[in-house]
Write a protein that holds these residues in place. Structure first.
Motif, short mmCIF file in Angstrom:
data_model
loop_
_atom_site.label_atom_id
_atom_site.label_comp_id
_atom_site.label_asym_id
_atom_site.label_seq_id
_atom_site.Cartn_x
_atom_site.Cartn_y
_atom_site.Cartn_z
N ALA A 237 11.16 23.57 35.96
CA ALA A 237 10.48 22.33 35.58
C ALA A 237 9.54 21.86 36.69
O ALA A 237 8.43 21.39 36.43
CB ALA A 237 11.50 21.25 35.26
N LEU A 238 9.98 22.00 37.93
CA LEU A 238 9.14 21.60 39.05
C LEU A 238 7.91 22.49 39.17
O LEU A 238 6.81 22.01 39.48
CB LEU A 238 9.95 21.64 40.35
CG LEU A 238 11.06 20.57 40.46
CD1 LEU A 238 11.99 20.89 41.62
CD2 LEU A 238 10.46 19.18 40.61
N GLN A 239 8.09 23.79 38.91
CA GLN A 239 6.94 24.69 38.95
C GLN A 239 5.96 24.37 37.83
O GLN A 239 4.74 24.38 38.03
CB GLN A 239 7.42 26.14 38.85
CG GLN A 239 8.12 26.64 40.10
CD GLN A 239 8.59 28.07 39.96
OE1 GLN A 239 9.48 28.37 39.15
NE2 GLN A 239 7.99 28.97 40.71
N SER A 240 6.48 24.06 36.65
CA SER A 240 5.62 23.71 35.52
C SER A 240 4.85 22.42 35.77
O SER A 240 3.71 22.25 35.31
CB SER A 240 6.45 23.59 34.24
OG SER A 240 7.08 24.81 33.91
N ALA A 241 5.49 21.49 36.53
CA ALA A 241 4.85 20.21 36.83
C ALA A 241 3.73 20.35 37.85
O ALA A 241 2.94 19.44 38.03
CB ALA A 241 5.89 19.22 37.33
#
Length: 445
Positions: A237-241
Protein backbone atom coordinates in the motif's frame (compact mmCIF):
# COMPACT_ATOMS: atom_id res chain seq x y z
CA UNK A 1 18.22 11.93 56.55
CA UNK A 2 18.96 9.64 59.46
CA UNK A 3 16.19 7.30 58.42
CA UNK A 4 18.16 6.05 55.42
CA UNK A 5 19.99 2.80 56.09
CA UNK A 6 22.81 1.17 54.15
CA UNK A 7 23.42 -2.56 53.96
CA UNK A 8 26.64 -4.14 55.17
CA UNK A 9 27.11 -6.02 51.91
CA UNK A 10 26.61 -4.88 48.30
CA UNK A 11 23.14 -3.52 47.72
CA UNK A 12 22.77 -4.98 44.24
CA UNK A 13 22.85 -8.55 45.45
CA UNK A 14 20.05 -10.43 43.82
CA UNK A 15 17.77 -11.45 46.67
CA UNK A 16 15.60 -13.68 44.54
CA UNK A 17 16.30 -14.87 40.99
CA UNK A 18 13.51 -17.20 40.05
CA UNK A 19 13.80 -16.94 36.30
CA UNK A 20 16.16 -18.56 33.81
CA UNK A 21 18.23 -16.72 31.22
CA UNK A 22 16.27 -14.20 29.18
CA UNK A 23 17.41 -15.87 25.96
CA UNK A 24 14.55 -18.36 26.09
CA UNK A 25 11.64 -16.24 24.91
CA UNK A 26 9.24 -19.08 25.44
CA UNK A 27 10.15 -19.53 29.10
CA UNK A 28 7.72 -18.48 31.78
CA UNK A 29 8.67 -15.09 33.15
CA UNK A 30 8.60 -14.82 36.93
CA UNK A 31 8.94 -12.13 39.52
CA UNK A 32 12.40 -11.23 40.71
CA UNK A 33 13.93 -8.85 43.23
CA UNK A 34 17.05 -6.69 43.34
CA UNK A 35 18.73 -4.52 45.93
CA UNK A 36 17.93 -4.34 49.61
CA UNK A 37 15.94 -6.83 51.62
CA UNK A 38 12.45 -5.90 52.74
CA UNK A 39 13.78 -5.30 56.26
CA UNK A 40 16.57 -2.92 55.16
CA UNK A 41 14.87 -1.01 52.37
CA UNK A 42 14.06 2.67 52.64
CA UNK A 43 11.70 2.36 49.67
CA UNK A 44 10.26 -0.40 47.50
CA UNK A 45 9.90 0.14 43.74
CA UNK A 46 7.58 -2.10 41.74
CA UNK A 47 8.60 -2.34 38.09
CA UNK A 48 6.80 -3.86 35.11
CA UNK A 49 8.86 -5.00 32.13
CA UNK A 50 8.34 -7.59 29.35
CA UNK A 51 10.35 -10.79 29.77
CA UNK A 52 9.06 -12.83 26.81
CA UNK A 53 8.13 -12.37 23.17
CA UNK A 54 9.30 -9.74 20.68
CA UNK A 55 9.81 -7.10 23.36
CA UNK A 56 11.75 -9.30 25.81
CA UNK A 57 14.98 -7.48 24.95
CA UNK A 58 13.53 -4.35 26.52
CA UNK A 59 12.90 -6.14 29.81
CA UNK A 60 16.27 -7.85 29.80
CA UNK A 61 18.15 -4.61 29.20
CA UNK A 62 16.01 -2.68 31.68
CA UNK A 63 16.99 -5.13 34.41
CA UNK A 64 20.66 -4.54 33.63
CA UNK A 65 20.11 -0.77 33.65
CA UNK A 66 18.53 -1.06 37.11
CA UNK A 67 21.53 -3.07 38.33
CA UNK A 68 23.90 -0.36 37.09
CA UNK A 69 21.87 2.30 38.89
CA UNK A 70 22.01 0.31 42.12
CA UNK A 71 25.75 -0.14 41.66
CA UNK A 72 26.21 3.60 41.27
CA UNK A 73 24.09 4.32 44.33
CA UNK A 74 26.05 1.76 46.34
CA UNK A 75 29.31 3.43 45.30
CA UNK A 76 27.94 6.76 46.53
CA UNK A 77 26.96 5.18 49.85
CA UNK A 78 30.45 3.71 50.27
CA UNK A 79 31.95 7.15 49.65
CA UNK A 80 29.94 8.54 52.56
CA UNK A 81 26.97 10.07 50.75
CA UNK A 82 23.54 9.60 52.32
CA UNK A 83 21.57 7.84 49.58
CA UNK A 84 18.43 5.73 49.93
CA UNK A 85 18.63 1.96 50.16
CA UNK A 86 16.27 0.70 47.46
CA UNK A 87 14.48 -2.60 46.93
CA UNK A 88 13.37 -3.20 43.33
CA UNK A 89 10.77 -5.82 42.43
CA UNK A 90 9.84 -6.57 38.82
CA UNK A 91 7.37 -8.71 36.97
CA UNK A 92 6.12 -9.21 33.42
CA UNK A 93 2.75 -7.58 32.58
CA UNK A 94 2.53 -9.69 29.38
CA UNK A 95 1.39 -6.59 27.46
CA UNK A 96 -2.03 -6.88 29.13
CA UNK A 97 -3.45 -3.85 30.91
CA UNK A 98 -5.69 -5.78 33.33
CA UNK A 99 -2.89 -8.14 34.31
CA UNK A 100 -0.48 -5.23 34.78
CA UNK A 101 -2.94 -3.50 37.11
CA UNK A 102 -3.25 -6.67 39.16
CA UNK A 103 0.52 -6.96 39.48
CA UNK A 104 0.83 -3.28 40.40
CA UNK A 105 -1.88 -3.66 43.05
CA UNK A 106 0.05 -6.63 44.45
CA UNK A 107 3.16 -4.45 44.66
CA UNK A 108 1.21 -2.11 46.93
CA UNK A 109 -0.65 -4.69 48.98
CA UNK A 110 2.03 -7.36 49.41
CA UNK A 111 5.28 -5.43 49.09
CA UNK A 112 4.43 -1.98 50.42
CA UNK A 113 5.66 -0.39 47.20
CA UNK A 114 6.00 3.37 47.27
CA UNK A 115 6.80 3.76 43.56
CA UNK A 116 5.95 2.15 40.23
CA UNK A 117 8.44 2.19 37.36
CA UNK A 118 8.95 0.90 33.84
CA UNK A 119 6.26 -0.29 31.37
CA UNK A 120 6.88 -0.57 27.64
CA UNK A 121 3.32 -0.51 26.25
CA UNK A 122 1.58 2.87 26.39
CA UNK A 123 -1.80 1.14 26.58
CA UNK A 124 -0.66 -0.74 29.67
CA UNK A 125 0.88 2.45 31.09
CA UNK A 126 -2.46 4.29 30.91
CA UNK A 127 -4.10 1.63 33.06
CA UNK A 128 -1.31 1.57 35.64
CA UNK A 129 -1.18 5.37 35.68
CA UNK A 130 -4.87 5.46 36.61
CA UNK A 131 -4.14 3.06 39.47
CA UNK A 132 -1.19 5.19 40.59
CA UNK A 133 -3.44 8.25 40.68
CA UNK A 134 -6.16 6.48 42.66
CA UNK A 135 -3.75 4.84 45.12
CA UNK A 136 -1.45 7.89 45.38
CA UNK A 137 1.62 5.94 44.27
CA UNK A 138 4.27 7.81 42.30
CA UNK A 139 4.78 6.25 38.87
CA UNK A 140 8.02 6.87 36.97
CA UNK A 141 7.69 5.80 33.35
CA UNK A 142 10.95 4.63 31.79
CA UNK A 143 9.97 3.31 28.37
CA UNK A 144 6.42 3.87 27.06
CA UNK A 145 6.13 7.09 25.08
CA UNK A 146 2.58 8.26 24.35
CA UNK A 147 2.49 12.00 24.99
CA UNK A 148 -1.13 11.62 26.14
CA UNK A 149 0.16 10.26 29.44
CA UNK A 150 1.84 13.53 30.37
CA UNK A 151 -0.45 15.96 28.53
CA UNK A 152 -4.12 14.90 28.36
CA UNK A 153 -3.92 12.25 31.08
CA UNK A 154 -1.23 13.86 33.23
CA UNK A 155 -1.65 13.97 37.00
CA UNK A 156 0.38 14.68 40.13
CA UNK A 157 1.62 11.12 40.57
CA UNK A 158 2.78 10.43 36.99
CA UNK A 159 6.30 11.25 35.73
CA UNK A 160 8.24 10.09 32.67
CA UNK A 161 12.04 10.07 32.37
CA UNK A 162 12.56 9.16 28.70
CA UNK A 163 11.66 10.95 25.48
CA UNK A 164 7.98 10.80 24.67
CA UNK A 165 6.30 10.76 21.28
CA UNK A 166 6.10 14.55 21.20
CA UNK A 167 9.84 15.01 21.83
CA UNK A 168 10.80 12.48 19.18
CA UNK A 169 8.31 13.75 16.61
CA UNK A 170 9.28 17.37 17.26
CA UNK A 171 12.87 16.38 16.43
CA UNK A 172 11.61 14.40 13.45
CA UNK A 173 9.60 17.34 12.13
CA UNK A 174 12.70 19.50 12.23
CA UNK A 175 14.69 16.87 10.37
CA UNK A 176 11.95 16.56 7.73
CA UNK A 177 11.78 20.35 7.35
CA UNK A 178 15.50 20.50 6.66
CA UNK A 179 15.35 17.45 4.39
CA UNK A 180 12.59 19.08 2.36
CA UNK A 181 14.84 22.08 1.75
CA UNK A 182 17.46 19.68 0.33
CA UNK A 183 15.30 17.24 -1.62
CA UNK A 184 11.91 18.89 -2.12
CA UNK A 185 9.96 15.88 -0.81
CA UNK A 186 6.18 16.39 -0.64
CA UNK A 187 4.36 13.08 -0.23
CA UNK A 188 4.27 11.75 3.35
CA UNK A 189 2.81 8.51 4.74
CA UNK A 190 2.72 7.01 8.21
CA UNK A 191 2.60 3.44 9.50
CA UNK A 192 2.25 2.70 13.19
CA UNK A 193 0.91 0.12 15.62
CA UNK A 194 -2.86 0.32 16.10
CA UNK A 195 -2.90 1.42 19.73
CA UNK A 196 -2.35 4.61 21.69
CA UNK A 197 1.36 5.06 21.05
CA UNK A 198 1.03 4.68 17.28
CA UNK A 199 -1.90 7.04 16.92
CA UNK A 200 -0.43 9.70 19.20
CA UNK A 201 2.90 9.56 17.36
CA UNK A 202 1.15 10.39 14.09
CA UNK A 203 -0.84 13.20 15.68
CA UNK A 204 2.29 14.60 17.34
CA UNK A 205 4.20 14.55 14.05
CA UNK A 206 1.42 16.40 12.22
CA UNK A 207 1.17 18.99 14.98
CA UNK A 208 4.93 19.50 14.99
CA UNK A 209 5.09 19.84 11.19
CA UNK A 210 2.24 22.36 11.28
CA UNK A 211 4.03 24.42 13.94
CA UNK A 212 7.03 24.61 11.60
CA UNK A 213 4.84 25.51 8.57
CA UNK A 214 6.03 22.49 6.60
CA UNK A 215 3.86 21.93 3.53
CA UNK A 216 3.24 18.33 2.54
CA UNK A 217 0.62 15.92 1.20
CA UNK A 218 -0.53 12.99 3.34
CA UNK A 219 -0.86 9.94 1.08
CA UNK A 220 -1.67 7.32 3.68
CA UNK A 221 -1.78 6.32 7.33
CA UNK A 222 -1.74 2.59 8.07
CA UNK A 223 -2.35 0.71 11.31
CA UNK A 224 -1.09 -2.87 11.64
CA UNK A 225 -1.75 -4.59 14.94
CA UNK A 226 0.99 -4.81 17.54
CA UNK A 227 3.28 -7.82 16.89
CA UNK A 228 1.92 -8.19 13.33
CA UNK A 229 3.77 -11.09 11.62
CA UNK A 230 3.16 -10.07 7.97
CA UNK A 231 3.53 -6.47 6.74
CA UNK A 232 3.28 -7.24 3.02
CA UNK A 233 -0.12 -5.60 2.48
CA UNK A 234 1.07 -2.44 4.26
CA UNK A 235 4.32 -2.32 2.30
CA UNK A 236 2.43 -2.77 -0.97
CA UNK A 237 0.00 0.00 0.00
CA UNK A 238 2.84 2.39 0.79
CA UNK A 239 4.50 1.63 -2.53
CA UNK A 240 1.23 2.19 -4.38
CA UNK A 241 0.80 5.52 -2.57
CA UNK A 242 4.19 6.64 -3.96
CA UNK A 243 5.22 8.25 -0.68
CA UNK A 244 8.48 10.18 -0.76
CA UNK A 245 8.90 9.66 2.99
CA UNK A 246 7.30 7.08 5.25
CA UNK A 247 7.46 7.76 8.98
CA UNK A 248 6.86 4.81 11.26
CA UNK A 249 6.21 4.30 14.95
CA UNK A 250 6.74 0.53 14.74
CA UNK A 251 9.23 -0.53 17.39
CA UNK A 252 11.40 -3.42 18.49
CA UNK A 253 10.83 -6.69 16.65
CA UNK A 254 7.94 -5.15 14.71
CA UNK A 255 10.19 -2.50 13.17
CA UNK A 256 12.88 -5.06 12.39
CA UNK A 257 10.31 -7.34 10.73
CA UNK A 258 8.97 -4.41 8.68
CA UNK A 259 12.45 -3.46 7.43
CA UNK A 260 13.36 -7.02 6.47
CA UNK A 261 10.08 -7.56 4.63
CA UNK A 262 10.35 -4.18 2.88
CA UNK A 263 13.91 -5.03 1.80
CA UNK A 264 12.59 -8.00 -0.18
CA UNK A 265 10.70 -5.52 -2.39
CA UNK A 266 11.72 -2.34 -4.24
CA UNK A 267 10.51 -0.21 -1.31
CA UNK A 268 13.90 1.31 -0.46
CA UNK A 269 14.59 2.19 -4.09
CA UNK A 270 11.96 4.93 -4.08
CA UNK A 271 11.09 5.74 -0.47
CA UNK A 272 12.87 7.05 2.60
CA UNK A 273 11.86 5.36 5.85
CA UNK A 274 12.13 7.36 9.09
CA UNK A 275 11.76 6.18 12.68
CA UNK A 276 12.42 9.08 15.03
CA UNK A 277 11.68 7.43 18.37
CA UNK A 278 12.93 3.83 18.45
CA UNK A 279 14.56 3.18 15.07
CA UNK A 280 18.21 3.51 16.11
CA UNK A 281 17.92 1.03 18.95
CA UNK A 282 20.88 -1.34 19.14
CA UNK A 283 18.77 -4.41 18.36
CA UNK A 284 17.84 -2.75 15.05
CA UNK A 285 21.49 -2.03 14.28
CA UNK A 286 22.37 -5.69 14.78
CA UNK A 287 19.46 -6.85 12.64
CA UNK A 288 20.49 -4.68 9.68
CA UNK A 289 23.56 -6.80 9.00
CA UNK A 290 26.51 -5.16 7.27
CA UNK A 291 24.81 -3.14 4.51
CA UNK A 292 22.71 -0.10 5.39
CA UNK A 293 19.46 0.10 3.48
CA UNK A 294 19.34 3.36 1.50
CA UNK A 295 17.19 6.14 2.83
CA UNK A 296 16.88 5.07 6.47
CA UNK A 297 16.53 8.00 8.91
CA UNK A 298 16.73 6.92 12.54
CA UNK A 299 16.87 8.06 16.13
CA UNK A 300 16.33 6.54 19.58
CA UNK A 301 16.08 7.54 23.23
CA UNK A 302 19.72 6.63 23.85
CA UNK A 303 22.64 5.90 21.55
CA UNK A 304 25.77 3.92 22.33
CA UNK A 305 27.84 6.22 20.12
CA UNK A 306 26.28 9.61 20.91
CA UNK A 307 27.04 11.80 22.72
CA UNK A 308 30.77 11.14 22.69
CA UNK A 309 31.15 11.95 26.38
CA UNK A 310 32.88 10.26 29.28
CA UNK A 311 29.57 9.76 31.05
CA UNK A 312 27.98 7.94 28.11
CA UNK A 313 31.10 5.85 27.44
CA UNK A 314 31.17 4.84 31.10
CA UNK A 315 27.53 3.73 31.06
CA UNK A 316 27.96 1.70 27.87
CA UNK A 317 31.11 0.09 29.29
CA UNK A 318 29.37 -0.74 32.59
CA UNK A 319 26.59 -2.43 30.66
CA UNK A 320 28.99 -4.34 28.41
CA UNK A 321 31.15 -5.43 31.35
CA UNK A 322 28.04 -6.70 33.13
CA UNK A 323 26.34 -8.47 30.23
CA UNK A 324 28.89 -9.02 27.47
CA UNK A 325 26.74 -7.09 24.99
CA UNK A 326 25.77 -3.51 24.15
CA UNK A 327 22.60 -1.88 25.47
CA UNK A 328 19.36 -0.99 23.79
CA UNK A 329 17.91 2.34 24.88
CA UNK A 330 15.71 0.57 27.43
CA UNK A 331 18.72 0.13 29.70
CA UNK A 332 19.43 3.83 30.03
CA UNK A 333 15.74 4.56 30.57
CA UNK A 334 15.48 2.09 33.46
CA UNK A 335 18.76 3.41 34.88
CA UNK A 336 17.33 6.92 34.78
CA UNK A 337 14.12 5.86 36.53
CA UNK A 338 15.94 4.41 39.53
CA UNK A 339 18.34 7.36 39.80
CA UNK A 340 15.43 9.82 39.58
CA UNK A 341 13.59 8.06 42.40
CA UNK A 342 16.73 8.01 44.55
CA UNK A 343 17.36 11.73 44.00
CA UNK A 344 13.73 12.58 44.78
CA UNK A 345 13.91 10.66 48.07
CA UNK A 346 17.14 12.44 48.97
CA UNK A 347 15.65 15.84 48.14
CA UNK A 348 12.40 15.14 50.00
CA UNK A 349 14.20 13.79 53.06
CA UNK A 350 12.48 10.40 52.94
CA UNK A 351 9.38 8.73 51.55
CA UNK A 352 6.69 9.67 54.05
CA UNK A 353 5.48 12.90 52.43
CA UNK A 354 3.91 12.42 48.98
CA UNK A 355 3.75 16.14 48.29
CA UNK A 356 7.44 16.55 49.15
CA UNK A 357 8.34 13.72 46.77
CA UNK A 358 6.24 15.18 43.95
CA UNK A 359 7.79 18.61 44.50
CA UNK A 360 11.24 17.03 44.50
CA UNK A 361 10.60 15.38 41.13
CA UNK A 362 9.16 18.53 39.56
CA UNK A 363 12.09 20.35 38.02
CA UNK A 364 14.57 17.67 39.13
CA UNK A 365 17.86 17.86 37.20
CA UNK A 366 19.59 14.64 36.20
CA UNK A 367 22.99 14.51 34.50
CA UNK A 368 22.52 11.43 32.30
CA UNK A 369 24.55 9.36 29.80
CA UNK A 370 22.45 10.70 26.92
CA UNK A 371 23.03 14.37 27.76
CA UNK A 372 25.34 16.30 25.41
CA UNK A 373 28.08 18.49 26.91
CA UNK A 374 26.77 21.51 28.78
CA UNK A 375 23.22 20.20 29.31
CA UNK A 376 21.51 18.24 32.07
CA UNK A 377 18.10 16.64 31.60
CA UNK A 378 15.33 17.94 33.83
CA UNK A 379 11.70 17.14 34.54
CA UNK A 380 9.26 19.79 33.36
CA UNK A 381 7.15 20.81 36.37
CA UNK A 382 4.06 21.39 34.21
CA UNK A 383 3.90 18.12 32.27
CA UNK A 384 6.14 15.89 34.46
CA UNK A 385 7.91 14.93 31.21
CA UNK A 386 11.71 14.89 31.10
CA UNK A 387 13.26 17.50 28.81
CA UNK A 388 16.12 16.16 26.68
CA UNK A 389 18.07 16.84 23.51
CA UNK A 390 17.75 14.46 20.56
CA UNK A 391 20.05 13.33 17.76
CA UNK A 392 18.73 12.09 14.40
CA UNK A 393 20.90 10.57 11.68
CA UNK A 394 21.43 8.00 8.97
CA UNK A 395 22.99 4.55 9.03
CA UNK A 396 26.77 4.28 8.54
CA UNK A 397 29.40 1.58 8.87
CA UNK A 398 30.72 1.40 12.43
CA UNK A 399 32.20 -1.77 13.91
CA UNK A 400 33.04 -0.33 17.33
CA UNK A 401 30.03 -2.05 18.92
CA UNK A 402 30.14 -5.67 17.76
CA UNK A 403 28.42 -7.77 16.65
CA UNK A 404 26.70 -4.84 14.95
CA UNK A 405 28.57 -3.52 11.94
CA UNK A 406 26.38 -0.46 11.56
CA UNK A 407 25.41 2.48 13.76
CA UNK A 408 23.72 5.81 13.22
CA UNK A 409 25.91 8.76 12.22
CA UNK A 410 25.70 11.99 10.21
CA UNK A 411 23.99 13.47 13.23
CA UNK A 412 21.56 16.36 13.29
CA UNK A 413 21.29 17.55 16.91
CA UNK A 414 18.18 19.25 18.26
CA UNK A 415 18.20 21.37 21.38
CA UNK A 416 16.12 20.14 24.30
CA UNK A 417 14.30 23.43 24.84
CA UNK A 418 13.17 23.50 21.21
CA UNK A 419 11.57 20.07 21.61
CA UNK A 420 9.36 20.93 24.58
CA UNK A 421 5.66 21.20 23.78
CA UNK A 422 4.54 24.80 23.99
CA UNK A 423 2.40 25.85 26.92
CA UNK A 424 -0.29 26.83 24.43
CA UNK A 425 -0.37 23.37 22.87
CA UNK A 426 -0.46 21.64 26.26
CA UNK A 427 -3.34 23.87 27.36
CA UNK A 428 -5.23 23.32 24.10
CA UNK A 429 -4.97 19.56 24.33
CA UNK A 430 -5.92 19.47 28.00
CA UNK A 431 -8.83 21.85 27.43
CA UNK A 432 -10.07 19.62 24.60
CA UNK A 433 -10.29 16.67 26.97
CA UNK A 434 -11.86 18.78 29.73
CA UNK A 435 -14.44 19.96 27.19
CA UNK A 436 -15.44 16.41 26.35
CA UNK A 437 -13.54 15.92 23.09
CA UNK A 438 -10.44 13.84 22.45
CA UNK A 439 -7.39 15.64 21.06
CA UNK A 440 -6.01 12.23 20.05
CA UNK A 441 -7.61 8.77 19.93
CA UNK A 442 -8.17 6.96 23.24
CA UNK A 443 -5.90 4.04 24.12
CA UNK A 444 -6.63 0.53 22.96
CA UNK A 445 -6.48 -2.00 25.83
Amino acid sequence: MEMLKHPVSGCITIIVATFALFAANTAQAERFELGASAQNADAVIGCLYPMTGRSATYGRDSISGIKIALQDLEAEAKSGLDVPNLRVIADDPRSKASYAVRLAQDFITNDNAKFFCGIVSSGVAHAVSDLAKNEKIIMVGTDHASSRLSIEAGHDYYFRVTNDSWTSMAAGARYLRDLQKETGWKRLAFVGPDYDYGHVSWTDLQLALDELDVEYETVGDLWPKLYEPDYSIYINALQSAKADVVVTALWGGDFIAFIKQAASTRFFETTRLANFDTGANYDVMMALGDQPYPGLILSARHHNNWPDTGRNKRFVKQFHDMTGRYPTYAAEGAYTGIIAIARAIEKAGGVDDDRALITALEGLQLALPEDPPGFASYIDPETHQIVQAQAVGTVVHNENFPPSKLMVGNWAIYDAEDLKPSKEMVKRRRDAVAGGSEAVPPPTP
